[in-house]
Design a protein around this motif. Structure first.
Motif, short mmCIF file in Angstrom:
data_model
loop_
_atom_site.label_atom_id
_atom_site.label_comp_id
_atom_site.label_asym_id
_atom_site.label_seq_id
_atom_site.Cartn_x
_atom_site.Cartn_y
_atom_site.Cartn_z
N CYS A 7 9.10 -19.13 -27.76
CA CYS A 7 9.99 -18.01 -28.06
C CYS A 7 10.01 -17.89 -29.58
O CYS A 7 9.58 -18.78 -30.30
N GLN A 8 10.52 -16.78 -30.09
CA GLN A 8 10.46 -16.53 -31.53
C GLN A 8 11.24 -17.59 -32.32
O GLN A 8 10.80 -18.03 -33.38
N ARG A 9 12.36 -18.03 -31.80
CA ARG A 9 13.15 -19.05 -32.50
C ARG A 9 12.40 -20.36 -32.57
O ARG A 9 12.29 -20.98 -33.64
N CYS A 10 11.84 -20.80 -31.45
CA CYS A 10 11.09 -22.06 -31.43
C CYS A 10 9.83 -21.97 -32.29
O CYS A 10 9.43 -22.96 -32.92
N ARG A 27 8.31 -24.10 -39.62
CA ARG A 27 9.13 -24.30 -40.82
C ARG A 27 8.47 -25.21 -41.86
O ARG A 27 8.43 -24.84 -43.04
N ILE A 53 10.90 -22.52 -35.86
CA ILE A 53 11.22 -23.93 -36.06
C ILE A 53 9.94 -24.74 -36.17
O ILE A 53 9.82 -25.63 -37.02
#
Length: 90
Positions: free
Chosen positions: A55-58, A64, A61
């Motif tokens: 997903c975009q959040r993962c 990063r 992360i």
């Protein structure tokens, strides 16, 4: 549905009882956009084993540390060019 793994808006499990109302009417639905992430951060390596669907959040992360490294390299390069052509970097 048989595993009773539905979650409510607070992230708690929604328990199903026999003969209960339709569970899809009680839970909040969200649309998740998947992105292809390169596991080794090499965009030229498109082998199936190197790609993962996050997903975009993962995905952010996961990337990063690479983003921090690239940001540092860009700032270092800018400072070096400033020192070379305009004297000490202000």
């Amino acid at each position: 549905g048989e595993a009773a793994s539905w979650r409510d808006g607070s992230g708690r499990r929604v328990r199903l009882t026999p003969g209960s109302v339709d569970i899809l009417g009680r839970v909040r639905r969200t649309c998740v956009v998947l992105a292809a992430a390169h596991r080794d951060h090499d965009t030229a390596n498109n082998a199936g084993a190197n790609l993962a669907a996050f997903c975009q959040r993962c995905h952010m992360i996961h990337d990063r540390p690479e983003h921090r490294r690239r940001r540092w390299a860009t700032l270092f390069r800018r400072k070096a060019l400033g020192d070379l052509f305009r004297g000490p970097y202000a």
